[in-house]
Motif scaffolding. Structure first.
Motif, PDB file in Angstrom:
ATOM      1  N   ALA A 199      24.553 -10.366  21.135  1.00  0.00           N
ATOM      2  CA  ALA A 199      25.916 -10.322  20.424  1.00  0.00           C
ATOM      3  C   ALA A 199      26.951 -11.156  21.106  1.00  0.00           C
ATOM      4  CB  ALA A 199      26.079  -8.948  20.340  1.00  0.00           C
ATOM      5  N   ALA A 200      27.103 -11.202  22.475  1.00  0.00           N
ATOM      6  CA  ALA A 200      27.909 -11.607  23.147  1.00  0.00           C
ATOM      7  C   ALA A 200      27.863 -13.164  23.125  1.00  0.00           C
ATOM      8  CB  ALA A 200      27.868 -11.232  24.623  1.00  0.00           C
ATOM      9  N   LEU A 201      26.538 -13.796  23.382  1.00  0.00           N
ATOM     10  CA  LEU A 201      26.513 -15.036  23.249  1.00  0.00           C
ATOM     11  C   LEU A 201      26.536 -15.801  21.778  1.00  0.00           C
ATOM     12  CD1 LEU A 201      23.119 -15.626  25.363  1.00  0.00           C
ATOM     13  CD2 LEU A 201      25.527 -15.723  26.159  1.00  0.00           C
ATOM     14  N   VAL A 202      26.068 -14.994  20.781  1.00  0.00           N
ATOM     15  CA  VAL A 202      26.539 -15.436  19.348  1.00  0.00           C
ATOM     16  C   VAL A 202      28.058 -15.261  19.261  1.00  0.00           C
ATOM     17  CG1 VAL A 202      26.294 -14.715  16.885  1.00  0.00           C
ATOM     18  CG2 VAL A 202      24.409 -14.381  18.354  1.00  0.00           C
ATOM     19  N   GLY A 203      28.682 -14.430  19.877  1.00  0.00           N
ATOM     20  CA  GLY A 203      30.181 -14.583  19.455  1.00  0.00           C
ATOM     21  C   GLY A 203      30.758 -15.592  20.215  1.00  0.00           C
ATOM     22  N   LEU A 204      30.250 -15.846  21.420  1.00  0.00           N
ATOM     23  CA  LEU A 204      30.770 -17.143  22.279  1.00  0.00           C
ATOM     24  C   LEU A 204      30.539 -18.634  21.361  1.00  0.00           C
ATOM     25  CD1 LEU A 204      29.778 -16.464  26.051  1.00  0.00           C
ATOM     26  CD2 LEU A 204      32.011 -16.304  24.526  1.00  0.00           C
ATOM     27  N   LEU A 205      29.120 -18.578  20.557  1.00  0.00           N
ATOM     28  CA  LEU A 205      29.000 -19.819  19.888  1.00  0.00           C
ATOM     29  C   LEU A 205      29.730 -19.923  18.429  1.00  0.00           C
ATOM     30  CD1 LEU A 205      25.211 -20.005  20.668  1.00  0.00           C
ATOM     31  CD2 LEU A 205      27.022 -21.815  21.247  1.00  0.00           C
ATOM     32  N   TRP A 206      30.198 -18.613  17.915  1.00  0.00           N
ATOM     33  CA  TRP A 206      30.675 -18.715  16.483  1.00  0.00           C
ATOM     34  C   TRP A 206      31.534 -19.733  16.239  1.00  0.00           C
ATOM     35  CZ3 TRP A 206      28.194 -15.826  13.224  1.00  0.00           C
ATOM     36  CH2 TRP A 206      28.677 -15.782  11.736  1.00  0.00           C
ATOM     37  N   TYR A 207      32.492 -19.921  16.712  1.00  0.00           N
ATOM     38  CA  TYR A 207      33.615 -20.922  16.561  1.00  0.00           C
ATOM     39  C   TYR A 207      33.524 -22.308  17.122  1.00  0.00           C
ATOM     40  CZ  TYR A 207      36.104 -16.812  15.272  1.00  0.00           C
ATOM     41  OH  TYR A 207      36.621 -15.559  14.537  1.00  0.00           O
ATOM     42  N   ARG A 208      32.060 -22.505  17.662  1.00  0.00           N
ATOM     43  CA  ARG A 208      31.752 -23.988  18.268  1.00  0.00           C
ATOM     44  C   ARG A 208      30.748 -24.599  17.268  1.00  0.00           C
ATOM     45  NH1 ARG A 208      33.860 -26.949  21.283  1.00  0.00           N
ATOM     46  NH2 ARG A 208      31.989 -27.594  22.083  1.00  0.00           N
ATOM     47  N   VAL A 209      30.291 -23.997  16.267  1.00  0.00           N
ATOM     48  CA  VAL A 209      29.397 -24.367  15.360  1.00  0.00           C
ATOM     49  C   VAL A 209      29.680 -24.205  13.977  1.00  0.00           C
ATOM     50  CG1 VAL A 209      27.444 -24.062  16.978  1.00  0.00           C
ATOM     51  CG2 VAL A 209      28.050 -22.357  15.508  1.00  0.00           C
TER      52      VAL A 209
END
Length: 275
Positions: A155-165
């Motif tokens: 969940a944390a890693l997806v949150g970090l990637l969410w606005y980058r992709v």
């Protein structure tokens, strides 16, 4: 216009806080219900756990190569591995100046670790016992530490990637995370060291941790997480884009931020929206 933008910003933050609180409360309610069924020895759940574990144990006992592969996958997805990944992410965020976001990632790991052991000791549920076990694990069973740690990390890693992709990248990230969570949780039952309900409880407890930590930071530093997300996006852009300041400024001046405002990416200050 300034008042309109301020009102819009408050509304977005309220929605964000409500979303995180809803996640935490919803997962907490389901966790409590599941815990009551487990501690109350509800017959259908007890029979399901027993049947599932017995089937997997019989197969694992007769197929040693398959069992070794499952054990390897389980070891790779161990809680210590998940926390190391979060530690690396937090250190990188700290180095590029995203301190609040780094604290959010670190808090997920630390709070998750503490909550996991507090819940295990509180319920003290015995693990499955077999005369010829194919694997071994220490400590109480409920909830599964592997399931909880992997869910928090994904969940944390997806949150970090969410606005980058883009949308396709988000779909891929969510799919990979879901497969990882399900696979790691499945290995614990396949090896006969956790009941299926332990794994489900681990996922629910992870939802509570993610929601509570995020909501707490939003209350403590309103808007800080969103500002750090924009900071990460800017700091990690290709260097060639940074030197073409005029064209980038013109191109982004009319783009809305995550908070629904029109924002100057160089100052992090809201710009007036278009009428």
């Amino acid at each position: 216009m300034h008042l309109t933008n301020s009102t819009s910003l408050v509304t977005v933050r309220q929605r964000r806080l409500l979303r995180e609180a809803s996640l935490a409360l919803g997962c907490a309610a389901l966790f409590v219900l599941l815990a009551m069924l487990v501690t109350g020895h509800w017959s259908p759940l007890h029979e399901f756990d027993q049947d599932w574990i017995s089937e997997f144990h019989g197969y694992a006992r007769d197929h040693r190569a398959w069992t070794a592969a499952v054990q390897t996958l389980s070891d790779i997805g161990a809680p210590v591995t998940m926390r190391v990944l979060l530690g690396i992410a937090a250190a990188w965020l700290l180095l590029i100046g995203a301190r609040v976001l780094a604290g959010w990632v670190a808090a997920q790991a630390l709070v998750g670790w503490g909550a996991q052991w507090a819940l295990k000791l509180a319920f003290d549920r015995p693990r499955p016992v077999f005369p010829d076990p194919v694997s071994h694990a220490d400590g109480p069973a409920f909830p599964s530490g592997h399931a909880m740690a992997s869910a928090i990390t994904c969940a944390a890693l997806v949150g970090l990637l969410w606005y980058r992709v883009d949308r396709r990248g988000r779909t891929a990230a969510c799919t990979v995370s879901a497969v990882a969570m399900l696979s790691i949780g499945w290995t614990r039952t396949a090896l006969g060291v956790h009941w299926p309900s332990d794994v489900v409880a681990g996922w629910l407890a992870a939802g509570v941790v993610v929601g509570v930590v995020t909501a707490a930071i939003e209350l403590w530093r309103p808007g800080a997480l969103a500002r750090d997300v924009r900071r990460v996006n800017w700091r990690t852009r290709p260097r060639v884009q940074r030197v073409i300041v005029p064209s980038v400024r013109t191109a982004r001046a009319d783009e809305p931020s995550e908070d629904g405002e029109f924002e100057d990416p160089w100052t992090d200050r809201p710009r007036p929206g278009r009428s």
